[in-house]
Design a protein around this motif. Structure first.
Motif, PDB file in Angstrom:
ATOM      1  N   SER A  26       0.833  -1.335   0.019  1.00  0.00           N
ATOM      2  CA  SER A  26      -0.023  -0.034  -0.042  1.00  0.00           C
ATOM      3  C   SER A  26       0.801   1.199  -0.031  1.00  0.00           C
ATOM      4  O   SER A  26       0.412   2.550   0.025  1.00  0.00           O
ATOM      5  CB  SER A  26      -1.039   0.134   1.378  1.00  0.00           C
ATOM      6  OG  SER A  26      -0.062  -0.006   2.445  1.00  0.00           O
ATOM      7  N   ASP A  27       2.276   1.128   0.085  1.00  0.00           N
ATOM      8  CA  ASP A  27       2.987   2.220   0.189  1.00  0.00           C
ATOM      9  C   ASP A  27       2.941   3.070  -1.334  1.00  0.00           C
ATOM     10  O   ASP A  27       3.138   2.365  -2.320  1.00  0.00           O
ATOM     11  CB  ASP A  27       4.571   1.860   0.285  1.00  0.00           C
ATOM     12  CG  ASP A  27       5.386   3.129   0.394  1.00  0.00           C
ATOM     13  OD1 ASP A  27       5.035   3.963   0.239  1.00  0.00           O
ATOM     14  OD2 ASP A  27       6.716   2.718   0.617  1.00  0.00           O
ATOM     15  N   THR A  28       2.597   4.241  -1.206  1.00  0.00           N
ATOM     16  CA  THR A  28       2.223   5.033  -2.294  1.00  0.00           C
ATOM     17  C   THR A  28       3.385   6.030  -2.649  1.00  0.00           C
ATOM     18  O   THR A  28       3.276   6.683  -3.599  1.00  0.00           O
ATOM     19  CB  THR A  28       0.944   6.021  -2.262  1.00  0.00           C
ATOM     20  OG1 THR A  28       1.133   6.741  -1.075  1.00  0.00           O
ATOM     21  CG2 THR A  28      -0.245   5.107  -1.914  1.00  0.00           C
TER      22      THR A  28
END
Length: 303
Positions: A26-28
């Motif tokens: 989920s690291d954007t």
């Protein structure tokens, strides 16, 4: 040894140990920022510096301006092939841009110039050559033909001011000899036209085509191979100008025809395969039947 086509594939960017450990799906955070690279063109320069660093990429560090020549040509042609599809076009423009950044980085290490110098050169040139945009009076907006002639005159003036002596005008100077022949023929004739050396209408080019065709046939009948080659070249040269007067770039038209031929000939070979026919013994009449079928089906035509 097969070298990587994309220098960036030669070796992953170096980074701190464990840099990716713990990174969640989920690291954007954009990938380049995770590697400490800035956004935009500055980030591309950071990337190049990383690749060329002592602990960077062994392949990139071995490259020279001479070794990069074929990559520059290849990437330019791949851009041409990708221009009909936006996403592919975007990727190929990036590959071409990398070649510019790469060469500028090598020159910077020589102490010659850097990427900022490249950008400044083209920026200042475009300002000088667009006086109708930068510093023009209100309402002073020449049409495209007038702009083209103005551009040629400004370029010629620039060359004259850089020359050590005033000599004759050289409107053909600057057309690279390394260009593909059709493209170079177009550029040479376009440059000559900028000083008035051109047929005023397409009928002049049409008449010249007929004249060159007759001279080619006469040369063929003479059996003089060198003369045939010369007249064949003359005919191609005039056809390039004729196409331009029709608004057609000969290089693009021939490239499209090559693609069409490739697609239709592929259909011919596929038909032979499906019917158990050896194309080398099928005969031209049978192969032409398959070819005509490919034409009826519209194979090779632009979608």
């Amino acid at each position: 040894m097969t070298l990587p086509r994309d220098p960036g594939q030669a070796k992953p960017s170096s980074g701190a140990p464990g840099e990716h450990e713990g990174a969640s799906a989920s690291d954007t955070t954009p990938l380049h920022r995770r590697h400490g690279l800035r956004d935009g063109l500055d980030g591309l320069r950071d990337l190049m510096d990383r690749l060329l660093a002592p602990d960077g990429c062994a392949w990139d560090r071995e490259q020279t301006l001479d070794s990069l020549r074929p990559y520059l040509i290849e990437e330019a042609y791949e851009v041409l092939e990708a221009m009909d599809e936006p996403e592919a076009h975007r990727r190929e423009l990036g590959d071409l841009l990398l070649q510019i950044v790469f060469q500028a980085a090598l020159r910077e290490r020589e102490g010659a110039f850097d990427l900022e110098g490249v950008i400044a050169a083209i920026r200042d040139k475009m300002i000088r050559r667009h006086p109708h945009v930068f510093g023009a009076r209100d309402g002073d907006r020449p049409d495209a033909d007038a702009v083209s002639k103005q551009w040629a005159q400004i370029k010629e003036d620039e060359r004259a001011s850089e020359a050590k002596d005033a000599g004759p005008r050289r409107p053909l100077a600057g057309v690279p000899r390394s260009l593909p022949a059709l493209q170079r023929a177009w550029r040479l004739q376009d440059k000559a036209a900028s000083v008035g050396f051109d047929w005023p209408s397409i009928t002049g080019a049409s008449a010249k085509i007929r004249e060159e065709w007759e001279e080619l046939e006469q040369a063929r009948e003479s059996g003089d191979v060198d003369h045939v080659r010369e007249e064949f070249g003359d005919l191609l040269f005039v056809l390039v100008r004729y196409g331009q007067k029709l608004g057609i770039a000969a290089e693009d038209a021939l490239r499209a025809t090559c693609a069409k031929f490739e697609a239709r000939f592929g259909y011919v070979m596929q038909a032979c395969h499906e019917q158990g026919i050896d194309p080398t013994t099928a005969g031209l009449a049978r192969l032409d039947e398959f070819w005509d079928e490919a034409k009826r089906r519209g194979i090779g035509r632009p979608s």
